[in-house]
Scaffold this active site. Structure first.
Site, mmCIF file in Angstrom:
data_model
loop_
_atom_site.group_PDB
_atom_site.id
_atom_site.type_symbol
_atom_site.label_atom_id
_atom_site.label_comp_id
_atom_site.label_asym_id
_atom_site.label_seq_id
_atom_site.Cartn_x
_atom_site.Cartn_y
_atom_site.Cartn_z
ATOM 1 N N CYS A 2 0.864 -1.182 0.000
ATOM 2 C CA CYS A 2 0.000 0.000 0.000
ATOM 3 C C CYS A 2 0.900 1.230 0.000
ATOM 4 O O CYS A 2 2.103 1.124 0.189
ATOM 5 C CB CYS A 2 -0.861 0.042 1.256
ATOM 6 S SG CYS A 2 -1.816 -1.452 1.492
ATOM 7 N N ARG A 27 1.206 1.572 -5.948
ATOM 8 C CA ARG A 27 1.382 0.630 -4.834
ATOM 9 C C ARG A 27 0.045 0.064 -4.342
ATOM 10 O O ARG A 27 0.015 -0.824 -3.499
ATOM 11 C CB ARG A 27 2.068 1.331 -3.654
ATOM 12 C CG ARG A 27 3.477 1.813 -3.945
ATOM 13 C CD ARG A 27 4.068 2.474 -2.725
ATOM 14 N NE ARG A 27 4.206 1.545 -1.642
ATOM 15 C CZ ARG A 27 5.265 0.779 -1.425
ATOM 16 N NH1 ARG A 27 6.296 0.856 -2.233
ATOM 17 N NH2 ARG A 27 5.305 -0.054 -0.409
ATOM 18 N N TRP A 75 -3.992 -1.492 -1.166
ATOM 19 C CA TRP A 75 -4.029 -2.717 -1.968
ATOM 20 C C TRP A 75 -4.489 -3.769 -0.976
ATOM 21 O O TRP A 75 -3.737 -4.171 -0.091
ATOM 22 C CB TRP A 75 -2.650 -3.033 -2.533
ATOM 23 C CG TRP A 75 -2.567 -4.375 -3.180
ATOM 24 C CD1 TRP A 75 -2.126 -5.526 -2.618
ATOM 25 C CD2 TRP A 75 -2.918 -4.703 -4.532
ATOM 26 N NE1 TRP A 75 -2.193 -6.549 -3.526
ATOM 27 C CE2 TRP A 75 -2.669 -6.078 -4.707
ATOM 28 C CE3 TRP A 75 -3.427 -3.966 -5.610
ATOM 29 C CZ2 TRP A 75 -2.907 -6.729 -5.905
ATOM 30 C CZ3 TRP A 75 -3.647 -4.629 -6.797
ATOM 31 C CH2 TRP A 75 -3.392 -5.987 -6.941
ATOM 32 N N ASN A 101 1.163 -0.192 6.005
ATOM 33 C CA ASN A 101 1.556 -0.964 4.834
ATOM 34 C C ASN A 101 2.254 -2.213 5.350
ATOM 35 O O ASN A 101 3.205 -2.101 6.120
ATOM 36 C CB ASN A 101 2.497 -0.118 3.963
ATOM 37 C CG ASN A 101 3.124 -0.926 2.842
ATOM 38 O OD1 ASN A 101 2.539 -1.887 2.368
ATOM 39 N ND2 ASN A 101 4.316 -0.535 2.443
ATOM 40 N N GLY A 102 1.781 -3.394 4.957
ATOM 41 C CA GLY A 102 2.409 -4.636 5.423
ATOM 42 C C GLY A 102 1.354 -5.630 5.842
ATOM 43 O O GLY A 102 0.159 -5.450 5.571
ATOM 44 N N GLU A 481 7.607 -21.971 -18.435
ATOM 45 C CA GLU A 481 7.536 -20.590 -17.971
ATOM 46 C C GLU A 481 8.717 -19.783 -18.521
ATOM 47 O O GLU A 481 8.551 -18.637 -18.934
ATOM 48 C CB GLU A 481 7.499 -20.554 -16.433
ATOM 49 C CG GLU A 481 7.499 -19.183 -15.810
ATOM 50 C CD GLU A 481 6.299 -18.307 -16.198
ATOM 51 O OE1 GLU A 481 5.369 -18.787 -16.855
ATOM 52 O OE2 GLU A 481 6.337 -17.109 -15.842
ATOM 53 N N LYS A 485 8.180 -16.441 -20.775
ATOM 54 C CA LYS A 485 8.764 -15.150 -20.389
ATOM 55 C C LYS A 485 9.544 -14.573 -21.567
ATOM 56 O O LYS A 485 9.431 -13.397 -21.885
ATOM 57 C CB LYS A 485 9.744 -15.293 -19.204
ATOM 58 C CG LYS A 485 9.162 -15.469 -17.853
ATOM 59 C CD LYS A 485 8.687 -14.185 -17.182
ATOM 60 C CE LYS A 485 7.265 -13.881 -17.494
ATOM 61 N NZ LYS A 485 6.235 -14.685 -16.934
ATOM 62 N N GLU A 488 7.198 -13.441 -24.541
ATOM 63 C CA GLU A 488 6.292 -12.299 -24.365
ATOM 64 C C GLU A 488 7.012 -10.970 -24.296
ATOM 65 O O GLU A 488 6.488 -9.969 -24.736
ATOM 66 C CB GLU A 488 5.321 -12.498 -23.199
ATOM 67 C CG GLU A 488 5.913 -12.553 -21.835
ATOM 68 C CD GLU A 488 4.850 -12.760 -20.745
ATOM 69 O OE1 GLU A 488 3.696 -12.352 -20.917
ATOM 70 O OE2 GLU A 488 5.208 -13.327 -19.704
ATOM 71 N N HIS A 504 11.399 -36.417 -31.375
ATOM 72 C CA HIS A 504 10.224 -36.878 -32.118
ATOM 73 C C HIS A 504 9.762 -35.832 -33.132
ATOM 74 O O HIS A 504 8.611 -35.833 -33.545
ATOM 75 C CB HIS A 504 9.102 -37.252 -31.147
ATOM 76 C CG HIS A 504 9.484 -38.405 -30.265
ATOM 77 N ND1 HIS A 504 9.528 -39.696 -30.730
ATOM 78 C CD2 HIS A 504 9.908 -38.451 -28.987
ATOM 79 C CE1 HIS A 504 9.934 -40.500 -29.757
ATOM 80 N NE2 HIS A 504 10.167 -39.753 -28.685
ATOM 81 N N LYS A 603 -2.335 -6.781 -19.065
ATOM 82 C CA LYS A 603 -2.029 -7.391 -17.768
ATOM 83 C C LYS A 603 -3.128 -8.354 -17.348
ATOM 84 O O LYS A 603 -2.856 -9.407 -16.775
ATOM 85 C CB LYS A 603 -1.843 -6.278 -16.719
ATOM 86 C CG LYS A 603 -1.472 -6.793 -15.339
ATOM 87 C CD LYS A 603 -0.089 -7.438 -15.331
ATOM 88 C CE LYS A 603 0.254 -8.087 -14.016
ATOM 89 N NZ LYS A 603 1.317 -9.112 -14.180
HETATM 90 O O1 M6R Z 1 -4.188 -12.867 -13.888
HETATM 91 P P1 M6R Z 1 -3.949 -14.289 -14.266
HETATM 92 O O2 M6R Z 1 -2.927 -14.965 -13.402
HETATM 93 O O3 M6R Z 1 -5.202 -15.089 -14.350
HETATM 94 O O4 M6R Z 1 -3.335 -14.226 -15.732
HETATM 95 C C1 M6R Z 1 -3.043 -15.387 -16.447
HETATM 96 C C2 M6R Z 1 -2.184 -15.073 -17.643
HETATM 97 O O5 M6R Z 1 -2.825 -14.154 -18.481
HETATM 98 C C3 M6R Z 1 -0.821 -14.521 -17.235
HETATM 99 O O6 M6R Z 1 -0.126 -15.391 -16.390
HETATM 100 C C4 M6R Z 1 0.040 -14.237 -18.474
HETATM 101 O O7 M6R Z 1 0.385 -15.429 -19.089
HETATM 102 C C5 M6R Z 1 1.269 -13.413 -18.092
HETATM 103 N N1 M6R Z 1 1.433 -12.327 -18.996
HETATM 104 C C6 M6R Z 1 2.539 -14.158 -18.121
HETATM 105 O O8 M6R Z 1 3.625 -13.378 -17.797
#
Ligand code: M6R
Length: 608
Positions: A2, A27, A75, A101-102, A481, A485, A488, A504, A603
């Site tokens: 927060c 925050r 938050w 905050n915490g 993952e 990363k 993206e 394969h 996001k």
């Molecule tokens: O908010 P969510 O965890 O449900 O989102 C899921 C995915 O959209 C999210 O993890 C996405 O793959 C990210 N951009 C990965 O870095």
């Protein structure tokens, strides 16, 4: 996470508090509030929603007279975003106001004790417990009351406090949550972060753990936890406002990667009590846990990847069969949901359309649903039967890092708890796993410290066309993952494969110089993955291996090796992902891309 601000000086406090809070909205932004002493009484004004609602309610602060006050942008952690749960919180007779905050880990225990003594609470927050406890200990000396509270509470906090009896002082204290003090000729300020004070001063004092700051209109003094006065030197801030928002980091993603040790601790520590895992919010009896026949984990993107790791952990430790589904598939595949099934929906935002639809589908079929969610009060958190929060705080970068790490911890905790209750894990084994879990934050810190080496390595691959990630078992989940990363944020084509699967078909794509990242953390699979590394190297691949510190043999086979510290084999994801996050980050930075807002991505994906 927060934002807190406090001010005492010659000017009207509320407009200054609002201005400071506006610089801290990154925050937390689900509700906001201010407390100002108006000459007679501490007045509190709060508003659910963005800061602008509070701004409008108070007419830019002008409707709140007074030259001393504290403010907060929230938050949510304990309790949904609402007026009641917004800060500041009062003590019982409204003579003390607190912003926080915490996370206070033992707040429930303290709350029960205070309730027995007749204290009446108005919110669901841990912060209100602090306010009440301050009121309980306050006998005329604020410093003495603050020290007593510090001795009683467990967890993290940065606090701004005002006492109606002491209308010429703002009190502040911290432990494991940031806090700074700034001063100019117009007054003295506290804030949880530098951007809030930059307009007024560039000279700031950084408050350290268990230090107390007492602000007057024209001075500030500092005390330790014994109430003894200490000396502190201000530091000059050279950052501009944008850099300051990111805590001096170049991007939110880097900042969030560096927050991972804290995120892991915050998700873990409140759920370890007297050496045992306690997940009150799960609300399942031991009988129900013993009766479980199946777990479905449903999620999207990175959250889905943590689910794949979860499968190995739940099956390996608790011996419960697990199916992992992409939410977009689950909702349409007419899944077979039998009795005694637990459905876990994992989501950072709690608003992902497919995950939400999958949750509704699961509920329709009568399954017990558990959300592992970061955003308090989000749709998934509200609609799931049970919710276990990850305490990662707001994640701004589109590419998730800290929420991902927190989700893993939540799954480890559940799996260990289930294994213990189902008689698959002894008390000693459970204690040893908790010990390994507790070591993870410091281990992540160590891996982050290697960032220069990873950056140098990443700079060699800015022009890469394809990158492959391989691994077996949990290492395959980590590879998925790592690959996501990279794609993206660097826009480099990348794929993750179960290491044995390459031959394969996909191995035909390996050319001279193709980068293959091999994740090799599962000891019983070392030899198998080594053979896969040899297969790709023979075809010209350059191999970077991420492996355990005892696996030095691998240097004979791989071209570049990154070691992770020793941990339980089920927890290696939490460590091996760090160099992969850093690698993607530095490729993106090296290519000059918009790391925090990659093209075509949002996001929170609230459309199907
Ligand atoms: O908010 P969510 O965890 O449900 O989102 C899921 C995915 O959209 C999210 O993890 C996405 O793959 C990210 N951009 C990965 O870095």
């Amino acid at each position: 996470m927060c934002g807190i601000v406090g001010y005492i000086g010659k000017k009207q406090a509320a407009p200054i508090l609002l201005d400071g809070l506006s610089k801290l909205e990154y925050r937390g932004y689900d509700s906001a509030g201010m407390a100002v002493f108006d000459g007679k009484k501490i007045r509190v004004q709060k508003a659910a929603g963005r800061l602008k609602v509070l701004d409008e309610q108070t007419r830019g602060g002008s409707a709140m007279p007074g030259t001393i006050g504290i403010g907060h942008t929230r938050w949510a952690t304990h309790g949904a975003p609402s007026n009641e749960n917004a800060h500041p919180h009062y003590n019982q007779d409204e003579t003390i106001a607190v912003v926080h905050n915490g996370i206070i880990e033992n707040y429930l225990k303290l709350k029960k004790k205070l309730q027995k003594k007749g204290f009446e609470f108005r919110s669901e927050t841990d912060t209100e417990v602090l306010a009440m406890l301050l009121g309980y200990y306050y006998k005329g000396d604020p410093l003495e009351a603050i020290v007593k509270v510090m001795q009683r509470v467990e967890g993290s906090y940065a606090l701004g406090i005002i006492f109606a009896d002491h209308p010429d002082l703002v009190y502040s204290v911290r432990k494991d949550s940031p806090l700074i003090v700034g001063q100019n000729e117009g007054g003295t300020l506290i804030a949880s972060d530098v951007p809030a004070v930059l307009k007024y001063t560039r000279e700031v004092y950084f408050i350290q753990n268990e230090e107390i700051a007492v602000l007057s209109r024209d001075s500030v003094s500092f005390y330790n936890i014994d109430g003894e006065e200490i000396e502190k030197e201000p530091k000059k801030i050279e950052w501009d406002i944008n850099a300051a928002e990111k805590g001096g980091y170049e991007h939110f993603m880097l900042k969030e990667m560096y927050e991972q040790p804290k995120t892991v601790s915050d998700t873990l520590n409140p759920r370890i009590k007297d050496g045992r895992i306690v997940i009150e919010e799960l609300g399942m009896s031991d009988e129900e846990i013993r009766a479980l026949r199946k777990i479905h984990i449903v999620a999207c993107g990175s959250a889905y990847h943590t689910g794949i790791t979860g499968k190995y952990v739940f099956e390996g430790l608790a011996r419960i069969p697990v199916e992992v589904d992409l939410a977009s598939e689950f909702r349409y595949r007419d899944p077979i949901i039998e009795e005694h099934t637990l459905i876990i929906i994992i989501s950072q935002s709690g608003e992902t359309a497919d995950s939400l639809a999958a949750l509704r589908e699961a509920k329709k079929r009568g399954a017990l649903t558990l959300g592992i969610v970061n955003v308090v009060g989000s749709s998934i958190a509200r609609e799931a039967d049970r919710v276990m929060y990850t305490w990662a705080g707001p994640e701004i970068a589109v590419a998730t890092t800290k929420a991902y790490s927190a989700q893993l911890i939540a799954e480890y905790l559940l799996a260990i708890k289930f294994a213990h209750i189902r008689g698959k894990m002894s008390d000693d084994a459970c204690a040893s796993m908790i010990k390994d879990l507790k070591a993870i934050p410091a281990q992540i810190q160590m891996l982050l410290a290697n960032k220069e080496n990873i950056q140098r390595f990443a700079n060699r691959y800015l022009a890469a066309r394809d990158v492959f990630f391989i691994g077996r078992g949990i290492d395959h989940a980590i590879s998925l993952e790592g690959s996501l990363k990279l794609k993206e944020i660097s826009y480099i084509h990348s794929e993750a494969y179960a290491a044995g699967e390459l031959k394969h078909g996909t191995i035909s794509l390996i050319e001279e110089g193709t980068l293959v990242t091999a994740v090799v953390t599962q000891e019983e699979l070392y030899k198998k993955v080594l053979s896969n590394i040899v297969e790709v190297r023979t075809r010209g691949a350059f191999v970077m291996a991420v492996t355990n510190e005892d696996n030095t043999e691998i240097e004979k086979t791989a071209d570049y090796v990154v070691y992770i510290p020793k941990t339980n084999r089920y927890f290696t994801n939490s460590l091996a992902i760090i160099p992969l996050q850093l690698f993607s980050y530095y490729v993106s930075v090296g290519k000059g891309l918009d790391v925090d807002k990659p093209r075509n991505l949002a996001k929170s994906v609230t459309v199907e």
